[in-house]
Design an enzyme around this catalytic site. Structure first.
Site, short mmCIF file in Angstrom:
data_model
loop_
_atom_site.label_atom_id
_atom_site.label_comp_id
_atom_site.label_asym_id
_atom_site.label_seq_id
_atom_site.Cartn_x
_atom_site.Cartn_y
_atom_site.Cartn_z
N ARG A 111 0.82 -1.22 0.00
CA ARG A 111 0.00 0.00 0.00
C ARG A 111 0.85 1.28 0.00
O ARG A 111 0.53 2.26 0.65
CB ARG A 111 -0.95 0.00 1.19
N GLU A 112 1.96 1.22 -0.75
CA GLU A 112 2.86 2.38 -0.79
C GLU A 112 2.13 3.63 -1.30
O GLU A 112 2.37 4.74 -0.82
CB GLU A 112 4.06 2.11 -1.71
N LYS A 138 -20.45 3.77 -7.21
CA LYS A 138 -19.88 2.43 -7.41
C LYS A 138 -19.62 2.14 -8.87
O LYS A 138 -20.41 2.49 -9.73
CB LYS A 138 -20.86 1.37 -6.89
N GLY A 187 -24.47 4.75 13.69
CA GLY A 187 -23.86 3.64 14.41
C GLY A 187 -22.49 3.94 14.96
O GLY A 187 -22.26 3.95 16.15
N TRP A 205 -19.27 -7.57 0.23
CA TRP A 205 -17.95 -7.03 0.57
C TRP A 205 -16.95 -8.12 0.98
O TRP A 205 -15.97 -7.86 1.65
CB TRP A 205 -18.08 -5.96 1.66
N ASP A 213 -27.66 -2.99 8.82
CA ASP A 213 -27.15 -2.15 7.72
C ASP A 213 -27.06 -2.93 6.41
O ASP A 213 -26.54 -4.04 6.39
CB ASP A 213 -25.74 -1.64 8.06
N GLU A 259 -28.51 7.67 2.92
CA GLU A 259 -27.66 8.79 2.49
C GLU A 259 -28.38 9.59 1.44
O GLU A 259 -28.92 9.03 0.50
CB GLU A 259 -26.36 8.24 1.90
N HIS A 262 -19.04 12.60 4.88
CA HIS A 262 -17.79 12.31 4.16
C HIS A 262 -16.86 13.50 4.10
O HIS A 262 -15.78 13.42 3.54
CB HIS A 262 -18.11 11.80 2.75
N CYS A 319 -24.44 8.82 7.24
CA CYS A 319 -23.72 7.55 7.39
C CYS A 319 -23.05 7.55 8.75
O CYS A 319 -23.24 8.48 9.54
CB CYS A 319 -22.70 7.41 6.25
N1 GLN Z 1 -23.36 1.22 11.16
C1 GLN Z 1 -22.28 1.52 10.29
C2 GLN Z 1 -21.49 2.72 10.79
O1 GLN Z 1 -22.08 3.59 11.32
C3 GLN Z 1 -22.73 1.78 8.88
C4 GLN Z 1 -21.59 2.01 7.92
C5 GLN Z 1 -21.99 2.18 6.48
O2 GLN Z 1 -23.13 2.36 6.17
N2 GLN Z 1 -21.08 2.13 5.58
O3 GLN Z 1 -20.30 2.80 10.66
ZN ZN Z 2 -23.62 4.40 5.41
#
Ligand code: GLN
Ligand code: ZN
Length: 766
Positions: A15-16, A114, A441, A570, A608, A674, A703, A735
């Site tokens: 991961r340089e 994505k 969360g 994932w 989630d 979101e 973000h 999020c």
């Molecule tokens: N519950 C997770 C958090 O709050 C949800 C993360 C996500 O939706 N990517 O981190």
């Molecule tokens: Zn999220």
């Protein structure tokens, strides 16, 4: 026969690139230093591929952030707002990627979404009505020359002009972005000319949209565009498709009359017959036979059969053996995995990462071609043994799990009562105010917290010490939430490194790598777990933490789980059974946890599913089938509870407008979602469809470190109240907060609660 790969991971074996990029952002290294790291990675990749024996070595597959963002810069698709920046090209590039807040300038980033059905994110090109393109930065040429200086002749990789337009979004006044094609093509021609002038012969043009259902006008466009390309360049074009089959577009693809066509035979093996049936006399086929999306060893016998079939039809000098897609989506080197306690010898022999896949491609080539030497024959024998071992291994097959999946009854997918019934019961039971506030969360994962987890993992602190430290964090975060007046609390997820890994580590059938990093977006990498066998839960995974958190407060604490589809999406999933079956196994394991949470007195449970949208196949004909089982799996995981227990779900990172009806079918009592980055666009869709259950449209973008003002949030909630039933609106960030710092989190949440209170007053209740 020739050998090909469509792209190689660019993060560096250790991961340089991630480290150098982040150091550059933090001002710890200068730009030259970052460029030096990039150069080292590119050159070592090229040399590796050359020595391994790959004929078509990709260039321009490297990127500091994302290859589509690179293309925006190359063709000068730079949104006007960045014009005010007086900075160099790299800073401009990063400003486009993640926004710019410095010297009183505040510019938002371009959108990110994505990449088809992968967990990679690309930057969405922005197109404006007065859009003009010009060759702004000839990266394809620069990279070609860089390799050439090192005596490596490469095949530059470019996203094709039609896919580039289709991947983008119109901003501002609406118009048909397809009309931009001629102007865009001129820039492509300029790039092609420059490459030709410097001795380039082959070029890879990615047109993944050829694997989607195309409207007639787009088909027409393909014909016109490739006709013009043909007239304007002598470069040999490898027209590249992936993530599904050409199917009904096969004939169209042949008509584009390129040097070669690349097809993804891992994802869509069925397309081969049609391709062979209609093959034209000179077509060359690049057979994407080594899986670029997953980590399993190639089954040589199977692949050889396919290659032989093609060879019989067209002879071997018209075959290219290739990875199915870019190897970007797999970790780099299996040889870097040394922890045999986790990744055992037996499992390791079933796997191949990017470097091993390159070797597989070369070996397959040797086995079919004239180079069939002793070494490749030995490799074939070893491969047969490994594949055989995987088929019968006791590590994989668990009859109890198989039986349980087979015996789920229709009732297993349903809550006891319909939502409207449940809603009444829950209103009484929970007694929450209008516009209940909550978070998603996680709370900031500070350095201290990461250190605690790391020390525990390395056995440097005992379980008792670890529990005390984490409980301390939980206590603080509960106190904080109570203080600022949040209604439904969370425990903060401090014990979790990652929302999938945390569960994977406690479930049977999962294993992990030490160094299996894959780029997710920009400098962010993920280390997906591997599901190698039948999945089950042997003991509770979250109960103690949640119970502890709940014991500290009279308010409700949500139980926090990751949903089955997201866990599936994932991870590297086994390829020896349908994804659906694996997902059901995970769903049953989560169901057990949900049942236990309810038993422990938890009244609200959030499951989630941020990844549900990204699993959507890119072809319409497969979408419903996927959505059906994805929704079913969520329901299987969530429906064991009583009516009075409230199920939440959370989604992010995608556009959900087109699957809204399926989201409704998931039948969660509340969804937090979101939508601050696309300015509540999504809400329109939820309003129009009359989403039946409760909904928390994210009221600020987590973000970015930017703190939203009270007015701003109030405004968003107000907008939401126009389209949604006010009795069904929840107030929350968009999020989890784990990537944020405490200072901005505190301010943002306070503003959120403040805005909510003001609105409650406005609506004259409580
Ligand atoms: N519950 C997770 C958090 O709050 C949800 C993360 C996500 O939706 N990517 O981190
Ligand atoms: Zn999220």
């Amino acid at each position: 026969m020739k050998t090909n790969i469509l792209g190689f991971p660019r993060i560096g074996e250790n991961r340089e690139l991630k480290k150098a990029t982040e150091n550059f952002w933090n001002g710890k290294i200068n730009q030259d230093c970052l460029y030096k790291t990039a150069k080292e990675i590119k050159i070592s990749n090229w040399i590796f591929l050359k020595n391994a024996g790959i004929d078509f070595i990709p260039s321009n597959d490297f990127s500091f952030y994302d290859q589509i963002l690179d293309m925006c810069l190359t063709v000068g698709a730079i949104p006007e707002r960045y014009n005010s920046l007086k900075c160099n090209i790299l800073e401009l590039y990063f400003a486009m990627a993640h926004g710019y807040q410095k010297n009183g300038i505040d510019l938002i980033a371009m959108e990110m979404t994505k990449w088809f059905d992968t967990n990679y994110h690309y930057i969405v090109p922005e197109f404006y009505i007065n859009q003009k393109f010009s060759l702004f930065f000839n990266k394809p040429l620069n990279d070609f020359l860089e390799a050439k200086q090192n005596e490596i002749i490469t095949k530059p990789v470019l996203i094709g002009p039609i896919s580039f337009l289709l991947l983008g979004k119109v901003k501002g006044d609406s118009f048909n972005r397809i009309n931009l094609i001629d102007d865009l093509l001129n820039v492509y021609f300029e790039i092609f000319k420059s490459l030709e002038n410097h001795g380039c012969e082959y070029i890879q043009i990615d047109e993944p949209f050829l694997c989607t259902n195309l409207d007639d006008d787009i088909k027409e466009l393909y014909l016109n565009v490739f006709k013009k390309i043909k007239q304007n360049t002598k470069l040999n074009i490898i027209l590249t498709t992936y993530f599904d089959g050409l199917n009904e577009n096969t004939e169209l693809a042949y008509k584009l009359n390129t040097y070669a066509i690349h097809i993804d035979l891992v994802r869509a093996p069925q397309q081969l017959d049609l391709l062979l049936a209609s093959i034209s006399p000179n077509s060359i086929l690049s057979l994407g036979i080594v899986d670029g999306r997953n980590i399993w060893k190639n089954d040589f016998n199977k692949s050889l059969n396919i290659i032989k079939k093609v060879k019989e039809k067209i002879g071997d000098n018209r075959i290219i053996i290739s990875s199915s897609c870019s190897l970007l989506h797999v970790p780099i080197n299996l040889d870097n995995e040394h922890n045999t306690n986790v990744l055992t010898h037996e499992i390791k022999r079933w796997l191949a990462f990017a470097k091993q896949k390159v070797e597989e491609i070369v070996t397959l080539n040797n086995l079919v071609g004239d180079n069939k030497n002793k070494i490749s024959i030995e490799k074939l024998a070893k491969n047969n043994e490994d594949c055989e071992n995987r088929k019968i291994s006791k590590l994989i097959h668990n009859q109890d799990v198989i039986n349980r999946v087979n015996n789920v009854s229709p009732k297993g997918y349903k809550r006891t009562s319909e939502y409207c019934q449940r809603a009444k019961i829950q209103k009484k039971e929970l007694n929450l105010p209008l516009f209940p506030t909550t978070t998603i969360g996680s709370f900031p994962q500070t350095k201290d917290i990461r250190e605690i987890r790391l020390k525990f993992k390395k056995n440097e602190i005992s379980t008792e010490e670890y529990n005390i430290l984490i409980k301390n964090e939980i206590r603080n975060v509960i106190e904080f939430q109570e203080q600022i007046g949040i209604d439904v609390l969370v425990h903060g997820e401090f014990e979790r490194n990652d929302m999938v890994e945390y569960f994977g580590e406690q479930l049977d059938g999962f294993t992990f790598t030490q160094n299996g990093w894959v780029q997710s977006y920009g400098s962010r990498c993920v280390k997906p777990p591997i599901i190698y066998g039948d999945v089950s839960r042997s003991k509770p995974m979250t109960i103690d933490w949640i119970k502890y958190a709940q014991s500290l407060t009279k308010k409700y604490v949500k139980g926090m789980l990751t949903g089955p589809v997201t866990i599936l999406q994932w991870t590297f999933v086994r390829n020896d059974q349908p994804r659906e079956i694996t997902c059901k196994q995970i769903a049953l394991a989560i169901r057990d946890e949900v049942t236990d949470l309810e038993k422990a007195g938890i009244k609200i449970i959030q499951i989630d599913e941020p990844a549900i949208r990204e699993g959507l196949p890119i072809r319409n004909e497969y979408k419903n089938e996927y959505l059906k089982w994805a929704v079913d799996c969520f329901k299987l995981a969530s429906s064991s509870v009583k009516d009075k227990t409230q199920i939440h779900t959370h989604m992010c990172y995608s556009e959900f407008n087109d699957i809204i009806e399926n989201i409704a079918k998931m039948d969660a009592d509340v969804i937090t979602i979101e939508c601050s980055r696309s300015q509540m666009e999504l809400l329109d869709a939820f309003g129009k469809f009359k989403y039946p259950n409760e909904i928390g449209p994210g009221v600020y973008d987590i973000h970015s470190p930017r703190v939203p003002s009270v007015d701003e949030i109030e405004n968003l909630i107000f907008k939401a109240s126009k389209v949604l039933d006010i009795n069904k609106i929840w107030i929350n960030p968009d999020c989890g907060l784990k990537t944020r710092g405490w200072s901005e989190t505190e301010l943002s949440l306070k503003n959120m609660v403040e805005a909510t209170k003001k609105l409650r007053k406005k609506f004259d209740i409580k």
